[in-house]
Write a protein that holds these residues in place. Structure first.
Motif, short mmCIF file in Angstrom:
data_model
loop_
_atom_site.label_atom_id
_atom_site.label_comp_id
_atom_site.label_asym_id
_atom_site.label_seq_id
_atom_site.Cartn_x
_atom_site.Cartn_y
_atom_site.Cartn_z
N LYS A 115 25.31 -2.06 2.92
CA LYS A 115 24.88 -1.06 3.91
C LYS A 115 25.88 0.11 4.00
O LYS A 115 25.49 1.27 3.96
CB LYS A 115 24.74 -1.69 5.30
N THR A 116 27.15 -0.24 4.15
CA THR A 116 28.16 0.81 4.31
C THR A 116 28.26 1.65 3.05
O THR A 116 28.35 2.88 3.12
CB THR A 116 29.53 0.18 4.62
N ALA A 119 25.06 3.95 2.79
CA ALA A 119 25.05 5.00 3.81
C ALA A 119 26.15 6.03 3.54
O ALA A 119 25.92 7.25 3.64
CB ALA A 119 25.23 4.40 5.20
N THR A 120 27.35 5.56 3.18
CA THR A 120 28.46 6.47 2.93
C THR A 120 28.23 7.31 1.68
O THR A 120 28.52 8.52 1.66
CB THR A 120 29.78 5.69 2.81
N LEU A 135 27.01 10.67 9.75
CA LEU A 135 27.13 9.29 9.26
C LEU A 135 27.38 8.37 10.44
O LEU A 135 28.26 8.62 11.27
CB LEU A 135 28.27 9.17 8.26
N SER A 137 28.28 4.46 10.67
CA SER A 137 28.56 3.32 9.81
C SER A 137 29.59 2.39 10.41
O SER A 137 30.21 2.70 11.43
CB SER A 137 29.06 3.78 8.43
N THR A 138 29.77 1.24 9.76
CA THR A 138 30.77 0.26 10.18
C THR A 138 32.17 0.85 10.14
O THR A 138 32.99 0.61 11.03
CB THR A 138 30.72 -0.97 9.25
N ASN A 141 32.03 6.78 12.29
CA ASN A 141 30.97 7.76 12.49
C ASN A 141 31.55 9.12 12.10
O ASN A 141 32.74 9.37 12.32
CB ASN A 141 30.51 7.77 13.95
N THR A 153 28.54 -1.78 14.03
CA THR A 153 27.81 -1.33 12.85
C THR A 153 26.76 -0.31 13.24
O THR A 153 26.60 0.73 12.61
CB THR A 153 27.14 -2.53 12.15
N THR A 154 26.02 -0.62 14.30
CA THR A 154 25.02 0.31 14.84
C THR A 154 25.33 0.53 16.32
O THR A 154 25.40 -0.44 17.08
CB THR A 154 23.60 -0.28 14.71
N GLU A 178 23.74 2.97 9.26
CA GLU A 178 23.62 1.54 9.03
C GLU A 178 22.80 0.93 10.17
O GLU A 178 23.04 1.23 11.34
CB GLU A 178 24.99 0.88 9.00
N SER A 180 22.02 -2.68 11.57
CA SER A 180 22.31 -4.11 11.49
C SER A 180 21.16 -4.93 12.05
O SER A 180 20.33 -4.43 12.81
CB SER A 180 23.59 -4.44 12.27
#
Length: 492
Positions: A115-116, A119-120, A135, A137-138, A141, A153-154, A178, A180
């Motif tokens: 996921k990370t 997204a990244t 962004l 993300s874990t 942000n 994460t979210t 992301e 989750s």
């Protein structure tokens, strides 16, 4: 904004007091209530917001949204009863902030692993294509260049909408988020409008929260079930549960694959410690990321970008220049050529993916000789305990030496976690396995054991710059500790 406007499309059970009450602030934290606040009582895993309604009223809350109406309602406070506070909060937040997700192209990424990274990489790709982006993300942000620390994460629905408003104000056109499984079940994405969703894969994780693997799958699928008809739903066709994600979605169904038929097709031509050569939709490309797992991540990013209207050639050109996100197969090499790899792998599947990739390099002899693989790994506390022996067994299967150590023990006894991991060590591997509770000492021991060209994998924490012990977060960065150990290597 009037309370009645905030409740647009929110299913109501009952109300009390004036729905014309002016609301200037939303919160689910009673400590942040001020005059004019709407306090939303949400049932959490550790606390129940309903227990803090009285405190919120004392602090000046103008209105309360809850699932259980109190026996007596103060005359100067409006009450709104709903069936599910968490979902209502998402709808209310979207109304309060003017539906910022509809003004952006918001893409959600869900799955156990990747996921990370996805997204990244999407965030970096679209910035390289000339867009201003956000962004969630874990790791962190981000609003274009500005970095905002991430705590989940979210984020919760209120925080997510606040961030999306800021992103829009800074000229962002695309946001990558992301999503989750916890976020889906806890309705943290309620009220958000997604332009697309991506599924990476699903393996054993978070059963401490979901209870069963079937519930975990349903949570991931729930994200795609919510996508609008105008969105795209992009799934990993090689994951046996990839097609399941698309069963009930209204969104446009697309897929990517290395093995089976897919909308976006890739083939690995060469995979080495310093790069990945692939054929992507009949285009020959070299990437700086490595490993089969990253081949899937790259295909997901490529597919999503094309579905968002970008030119395939431009996408692949920019993707070929991107580096992996922090703490994802991040390489640190000592002066005498010991290769250190720091990776966030904290699930059995993720750990196996990383170690299989390392094993392929070792067999190929890319480093000039057959290296030892020394794995330092632990498991987090207050999380799914069933994966602990599995993680240890996988580490033993693919490593020359294994050091079991603490990860983030949180509120658990570190040695109790390690004993559960030790249960997964096969008897034949007892001699090659050490248990060192102190993570710094474990990394230092791995470095002292390594010879030039050996590979040290430090798994589980990746980008994290802390270690959580007994509820306290201490400064601890695997990368910094490894660099320090390398710098002292060979000193008396």
């Amino acid at each position: 904004m009037q309370l009645s406007s905030l409740l647009y499309k929110v299913p109501l059970e009952a109300t009390a007091g004036s729905m014309d009450t002016d609301i200037s602030h939303l919160t689910m934290d009673s400590r942040r209530v001020t005059p004019g606040s709407l306090f939303i009582a949400v049932r959490g895993t550790l606390t129940d917001g309903h227990d803090y309604i009285a405190k919120a009223i004392e602090s000046g809350a103008s209105a309360i949204l809850c699932e259980i109406m109190p026996d007596s309602v103060p005359e100067n406070v409006a009450f709104v009863q709903v069936k599910e506070s968490a979902r209502a909060m998402g709808l209310v937040a979207a109304n309060f902030y003017g539906h910022p997700s509809r003004k952006l192209r918001l893409v959600g990424v869900t799955g156990t692993n990747g996921k990370t990274s996805v997204a990244t990489l999407l965030f970096r790709l679209f910035r390289s294509l000339g867009y201003r982006c956000g962004l969630l993300s874990t790791v962190q942000n981000q609003i274009d260049d500005a970095v905002i620390p991430a705590t989940h994460t979210t984020p919760d629905a209120i925080t997510a909408n606040e961030l999306l408003v800021q992103m829009g104000q800074h000229g962002c056109t695309h946001v990558f988020m992301e999503v989750s499984s916890h976020a889906v079940v806890q309705e943290r994405i309620a009220g958000l409008h997604f332009a697309g969703g991506i599924f990476t894969n699903i393996t054993h994780d978070h059963l401490d929260f979901h209870g069963t693997f079937d519930n975990y799958i349903k949570a991931k699928k729930g994200f795609f079930d919510q996508l609008p008809r105008a969105a795209f739903a992009l799934t990993n066709a090689d994951d046996k549960r990839g097609p399941v994600m698309l069963q009930n979605t209204l969104a446009r169904k697309e897929s990517y694959s290395l093995q089976t038929l897919g909308t976006f097709k890739g083939k690995i031509l060469a995979d080495g410690l310093f790069g990945l050569e692939m054929d992507v939709d009949d285009r020959h490309v070299w990437f700086k990321l490595i490993g089969r797992f990253n081949a899937y991540n790259l295909l997901a990013v490529y597919g999503a970008a094309v579905l968002l209207g970008e030119d395939p050639e431009d996408v692949l050109t920019q993707l070929s220049a991107l580096l992996p996100p922090p703490g994802r197969f991040e390489q640190i090499i000592s002066n005498d050529r010991v290769v250190g790899i720091v990776d966030y792998a904290h699930t059995p599947d993720a750990l196996q993916n990383v170690l299989e990739t390392i094993a392929e390099f070792s067999q190929e002899g890319e480093l000039g000789q057959l290296p030892q693989v020394i794995t330092v790994v632990g498991c987090g506390g207050n999380r799914d305990a069933a994966k602990r022996p599995l993680m240890a067994g996988i580490a033993c299967k693919f490593s020359t030496h294994v050091i079991l150590t603490s990860d983030n023990p949180r509120n658990e006894d570190p040695m109790a976690i390690l004993e559960q991991m030790q249960a997964g060590v096969p008897p034949i591997d007892f001699k090659k396995t050490l248990t060192i509770e102190d993570r710094r000492e474990a990394i230092q021991r791995a470095v002292s054991m390594a010879k030039p060209h050996d590979i040290i994998l430090i798994a589980g924490k990746g980008h994290e710059a802390y270690q959580e012990i007994k509820g306290v977060k201490y400064d601890f960065d695997d990368r910094a500790v490894l660099r320090d150990a390398f710098s002292n290597r060979g000193k008396a």
